[in-house]
Design a protein around this motif. Sequence first.
Motif, PDB file in Angstrom:
ATOM      1  N   ALA A 125       0.811  -1.221   0.000  1.00 44.85           N
ATOM      2  CA  ALA A 125       0.000   0.000   0.000  1.00 44.85           C
ATOM      3  C   ALA A 125       0.849   1.279   0.000  1.00 44.85           C
ATOM      4  CB  ALA A 125      -0.938  -0.008   1.195  1.00 44.85           C
ATOM      5  N   ASP A 126       1.933   1.263  -0.778  1.00 46.70           N
ATOM      6  CA  ASP A 126       2.758   2.458  -0.888  1.00 46.70           C
ATOM      7  C   ASP A 126       2.413   3.156  -2.197  1.00 46.70           C
ATOM      8  OD1 ASP A 126       4.628   4.425  -0.924  1.00 46.70           O
ATOM      9  OD2 ASP A 126       6.363   3.120  -1.163  1.00 46.70           O
ATOM     10  N   ARG A 127       1.755   4.272  -2.095  1.00 44.91           N
ATOM     11  CA  ARG A 127       1.399   5.036  -3.290  1.00 44.91           C
ATOM     12  C   ARG A 127       2.060   6.414  -3.303  1.00 44.91           C
ATOM     13  NH1 ARG A 127      -3.175   2.182  -1.831  1.00 44.91           N
ATOM     14  NH2 ARG A 127      -3.975   0.781  -3.449  1.00 44.91           N
ATOM     15  N   THR A 128       3.012   6.609  -2.409  1.00 43.48           N
ATOM     16  CA  THR A 128       3.683   7.899  -2.324  1.00 43.48           C
ATOM     17  C   THR A 128       5.002   7.854  -3.079  1.00 43.48           C
ATOM     18  OG1 THR A 128       2.709   8.280  -0.145  1.00 43.48           O
ATOM     19  CG2 THR A 128       4.576   9.668  -0.779  1.00 43.48           C
ATOM     20  N   PRO A 129       5.160   8.655  -4.120  1.00 44.46           N
ATOM     21  CA  PRO A 129       6.403   8.616  -4.893  1.00 44.46           C
ATOM     22  C   PRO A 129       7.527   9.323  -4.158  1.00 44.46           C
ATOM     23  CG  PRO A 129       4.971  10.307  -5.749  1.00 44.46           C
ATOM     24  CD  PRO A 129       4.177   9.600  -4.683  1.00 44.46           C
ATOM     25  N   PRO A 130       8.759   9.058  -4.537  1.00 41.09           N
ATOM     26  CA  PRO A 130       9.892   9.808  -3.978  1.00 41.09           C
ATOM     27  C   PRO A 130       9.803  11.283  -4.378  1.00 41.09           C
ATOM     28  CG  PRO A 130      10.625   7.820  -5.141  1.00 41.09           C
ATOM     29  CD  PRO A 130       9.191   8.032  -5.498  1.00 41.09           C
ATOM     30  N   THR A 131      10.548  12.097  -3.668  1.00 42.99           N
ATOM     31  CA  THR A 131      10.648  13.499  -4.062  1.00 42.99           C
ATOM     32  C   THR A 131      11.450  13.604  -5.360  1.00 42.99           C
ATOM     33  OG1 THR A 131      12.657  13.813  -2.749  1.00 42.99           O
ATOM     34  CG2 THR A 131      10.546  14.250  -1.659  1.00 42.99           C
ATOM     35  N   ARG A 132      11.261  14.692  -6.078  1.00 45.83           N
ATOM     36  CA  ARG A 132      11.974  14.856  -7.347  1.00 45.83           C
ATOM     37  C   ARG A 132      13.466  15.071  -7.089  1.00 45.83           C
ATOM     38  NH1 ARG A 132      10.651  20.778  -9.841  1.00 45.83           N
ATOM     39  NH2 ARG A 132      11.053  19.550 -11.715  1.00 45.83           N
ATOM     40  N   PRO A 133      14.317  14.497  -7.922  1.00 44.27           N
ATOM     41  CA  PRO A 133      15.758  14.753  -7.788  1.00 44.27           C
ATOM     42  C   PRO A 133      16.050  16.239  -7.915  1.00 44.27           C
ATOM     43  CG  PRO A 133      15.338  12.918  -9.275  1.00 44.27           C
ATOM     44  CD  PRO A 133      14.012  13.569  -9.023  1.00 44.27           C
ATOM     45  N   GLY A 134      16.952  16.744  -7.091  1.00 46.93           N
ATOM     46  CA  GLY A 134      17.216  18.177  -7.057  1.00 46.93           C
ATOM     47  C   GLY A 134      18.539  18.557  -7.685  1.00 46.93           C
ATOM     48  N   ARG A 135      18.681  19.814  -7.969  1.00 47.22           N
ATOM     49  CA  ARG A 135      19.911  20.441  -8.458  1.00 47.22           C
ATOM     50  C   ARG A 135      20.605  19.635  -9.557  1.00 47.22           C
ATOM     51  NH1 ARG A 135      20.416  21.104  -2.918  1.00 47.22           N
ATOM     52  NH2 ARG A 135      22.101  19.574  -2.766  1.00 47.22           N
ATOM     53  N   PRO A 136      19.889  19.251 -10.601  1.00 47.41           N
ATOM     54  CA  PRO A 136      20.557  18.510 -11.688  1.00 47.41           C
ATOM     55  C   PRO A 136      21.557  19.400 -12.413  1.00 47.41           C
ATOM     56  CG  PRO A 136      18.377  19.169 -12.380  1.00 47.41           C
ATOM     57  CD  PRO A 136      18.483  19.534 -10.920  1.00 47.41           C
ATOM     58  N   HIS A 137      22.622  18.802 -12.849  1.00 42.55           N
ATOM     59  CA  HIS A 137      23.676  19.535 -13.550  1.00 42.55           C
ATOM     60  C   HIS A 137      24.269  18.623 -14.606  1.00 42.55           C
ATOM     61  CE1 HIS A 137      27.902  20.879 -14.146  1.00 42.55           C
ATOM     62  NE2 HIS A 137      27.330  22.057 -14.174  1.00 42.55           N
ATOM     63  N   GLY A 138      24.709  19.184 -15.691  1.00 45.65           N
ATOM     64  CA  GLY A 138      25.324  18.384 -16.741  1.00 45.65           C
ATOM     65  C   GLY A 138      26.332  19.186 -17.525  1.00 45.65           C
ATOM     66  N   ARG A 139      27.255  18.484 -18.134  1.00 50.53           N
ATOM     67  CA  ARG A 139      28.227  19.130 -19.009  1.00 50.53           C
ATOM     68  C   ARG A 139      28.575  18.179 -20.143  1.00 50.53           C
ATOM     69  NH1 ARG A 139      33.620  17.697 -18.561  1.00 50.53           N
ATOM     70  NH2 ARG A 139      34.108  16.208 -16.907  1.00 50.53           N
ATOM     71  N   ALA A 140      28.761  18.745 -21.321  1.00 51.92           N
ATOM     72  CA  ALA A 140      29.190  17.940 -22.454  1.00 51.92           C
ATOM     73  C   ALA A 140      30.635  17.532 -22.262  1.00 51.92           C
ATOM     74  CB  ALA A 140      29.030  18.726 -23.747  1.00 51.92           C
ATOM     75  N   VAL A 141      30.932  16.276 -22.542  1.00 48.45           N
ATOM     76  CA  VAL A 141      32.303  15.771 -22.515  1.00 48.45           C
ATOM     77  C   VAL A 141      32.731  15.646 -23.970  1.00 48.45           C
ATOM     78  CG1 VAL A 141      33.853  13.950 -21.721  1.00 48.45           C
ATOM     79  CG2 VAL A 141      31.814  14.532 -20.379  1.00 48.45           C
ATOM     80  N   ALA A 142      33.270  16.745 -24.507  1.00 48.56           N
ATOM     81  CA  ALA A 142      33.653  16.830 -25.921  1.00 48.56           C
ATOM     82  C   ALA A 142      32.429  16.602 -26.802  1.00 48.56           C
ATOM     83  CB  ALA A 142      34.788  15.861 -26.214  1.00 48.56           C
ATOM     84  N   SER A 143      32.544  15.767 -27.840  1.00 52.28           N
ATOM     85  CA  SER A 143      31.478  15.693 -28.849  1.00 52.28           C
ATOM     86  C   SER A 143      30.567  14.484 -28.724  1.00 52.28           C
ATOM     87  CB  SER A 143      32.088  15.697 -30.258  1.00 52.28           C
ATOM     88  OG  SER A 143      32.829  14.509 -30.474  1.00 52.28           O
ATOM     89  N   ALA A 152      20.187  13.705  -4.234  1.00 47.86           N
ATOM     90  CA  ALA A 152      19.374  12.526  -3.966  1.00 47.86           C
ATOM     91  C   ALA A 152      17.920  12.883  -3.650  1.00 47.86           C
ATOM     92  CB  ALA A 152      19.977  11.740  -2.811  1.00 47.86           C
ATOM     93  N   SER A 153      17.023  12.017  -4.077  1.00 45.72           N
ATOM     94  CA  SER A 153      15.624  12.104  -3.684  1.00 45.72           C
ATOM     95  C   SER A 153      15.437  11.430  -2.327  1.00 45.72           C
ATOM     96  CB  SER A 153      14.734  11.417  -4.724  1.00 45.72           C
ATOM     97  OG  SER A 153      14.853  12.025  -5.990  1.00 45.72           O
ATOM     98  N   THR A 154      14.312  11.682  -1.712  1.00 43.31           N
ATOM     99  CA  THR A 154      13.975  11.010  -0.457  1.00 43.31           C
ATOM    100  C   THR A 154      12.679  10.237  -0.636  1.00 43.31           C
ATOM    101  OG1 THR A 154      12.780  12.954   0.369  1.00 43.31           O
ATOM    102  CG2 THR A 154      15.125  12.769   0.935  1.00 43.31           C
ATOM    103  N   ASP A 155      12.533   9.169   0.137  1.00 45.30           N
ATOM    104  CA  ASP A 155      11.341   8.334   0.085  1.00 45.30           C
ATOM    105  C   ASP A 155      11.179   7.665   1.445  1.00 45.30           C
ATOM    106  OD1 ASP A 155       9.253   6.964  -1.836  1.00 45.30           O
ATOM    107  OD2 ASP A 155      10.134   5.348  -0.635  1.00 45.30           O
ATOM    108  N   ALA A 156       9.965   7.493   1.884  1.00 49.43           N
ATOM    109  CA  ALA A 156       9.715   6.924   3.210  1.00 49.43           C
ATOM    110  C   ALA A 156      10.327   5.535   3.354  1.00 49.43           C
ATOM    111  CB  ALA A 156       8.215   6.873   3.482  1.00 49.43           C
ATOM    112  N   ARG A 157      10.394   4.794   2.268  1.00 48.66           N
ATOM    113  CA  ARG A 157      10.929   3.435   2.332  1.00 48.66           C
ATOM    114  C   ARG A 157      12.192   3.252   1.497  1.00 48.66           C
ATOM    115  NH1 ARG A 157       5.319   2.964   2.635  1.00 48.66           N
ATOM    116  NH2 ARG A 157       4.577   1.727   4.395  1.00 48.66           N
ATOM    117  N   GLY A 158      12.702   4.330   0.932  1.00 47.14           N
ATOM    118  CA  GLY A 158      13.983   4.253   0.225  1.00 47.14           C
ATOM    119  C   GLY A 158      13.856   4.296  -1.278  1.00 47.14           C
TER     120      GLY A 158
END
Length: 333
Positions: A125-143, A152-158
Motif C-alpha cells: 500500500a505504498d502510493r507515495t512517490p519519492p521526491t523529485r531529484p534536485g539540483r541537476p547539472h550536466g556538461r558535455a564531454v567533448a562531442s 538525492a531524492s527522499t522516500d519513506a521506504r527508500g
Amino acid sequence: MRRVSLALICGSLLVLTACGGDAGNNTGGEGPPPAPMGVTAAAGSATTVHVMWNAVSGDVKVAGYEVYRGATRVERVPGDEHMLDVTRLTPSTAYVFTVRALDADGNPGPPSEPVRATTPIEVAADRTPPTRPGRPHGRAVASRAAQLDWSASTDARGVVSYDIYQGGSKIHSVGGGQTATVVTGLRPGTAYTFTVRARDAADNLSPASAAVRLTTAPGADDGHGTAPTEFRVSSHRADGAYYLDLSWLPPRTDGVITEYRIDLDGRQATSLVWGGTPPSGRATYSFYVGRDTGVAYRVRIRAKLPDGTWGGFSAERTVTTGSAEGGDAGTRK
C-alpha cells in the motif's frame, strides 16, 4: 625494425587477442555475432530489473539482441539499443539474465555470461512517490558524451533507482545510491535535454527533475573526456626478458568497460578483453616486449565504450627497457 612479441602474463581474467585486431570481433565476416560483454542487471523496483550490456561491434552486423530470464526469452530489442527493463517480476526473488546478439538473418550468437539480480521486498500500500531529484547539472564531454549529476531524492521506504531520460525517452537507470552517470553515444554538435526521475520499491516514480540542457562539441575530437586517466608505464626484467607494466583508471561511463586497445610507438600493438569482472578502480596489465636492453617505447591506451565506439587515448608515456630508474618517464605527447 624491431619486432615486439606480446604474451599474456596477467592471469585468467584477461584474454589477449590477435595483434592489430579488435578483441571479441568476428573478423571473417561469417558466422554468428560474438557474445555481448559488460552485461549488468540491477533491480529497479520490487517487480523490475534493469539489464544493460555493451554494444557488439565488428564485421557481423547485429540486427538485434535477445534478453533471457533463465531459459525464457523475455524480449528482443533492435541492434542500436543495449538496455531493457524486465518487468512483471516477483518481489524478493533472485533472477539470472543473459543476452544474445542476432545477425541480419536472425541467427543468435552465444549467450553472454550470466548476471544475477534480486528484487527487493514488496512494500504494501505504498502510493507515495519519492521526491523529485534536485539540483541537476550536466556538461558535455567533448562531442560524444555528457556527464550528469543530481542531488538525492527522499522516500519513506527508500529510493531503489534513478531513471535518466533523453527528451521523452528513458535511456538508462542507475542504483538508488548513485547520483551521477556518464552518457555516451551522443552526436557531435547536437543539443540534448536530460531529466532524472527517482523510483521506489513499489514502482512509484517521482516527478521529473528540472531539465538539463547541453550541446555537444561540433565535429570530431580526441575524446579526452572518455580517455583512461592516471596512465602509468614501467618495465621489469624476468628470466632474461623485458616486460611492460601498465596501470590506469578506466574512463567513467554509464556501463562497463571490458575492452582496451594498446598502442606502441603510435601503432596498435594489441587489443585485450577482460574475461571476468573488470576492476572498478585501478586496472593493471603486463606483456612481453623482448630481450633487448635500452629500447624506448611510447605507450598509450584507449577503451571501447559501452556503446561500441572507441574513447579517447590516454596520455602517452615513454619507458626504456633496462633504464636505471626502470619506471615511467612520464612523457606526454
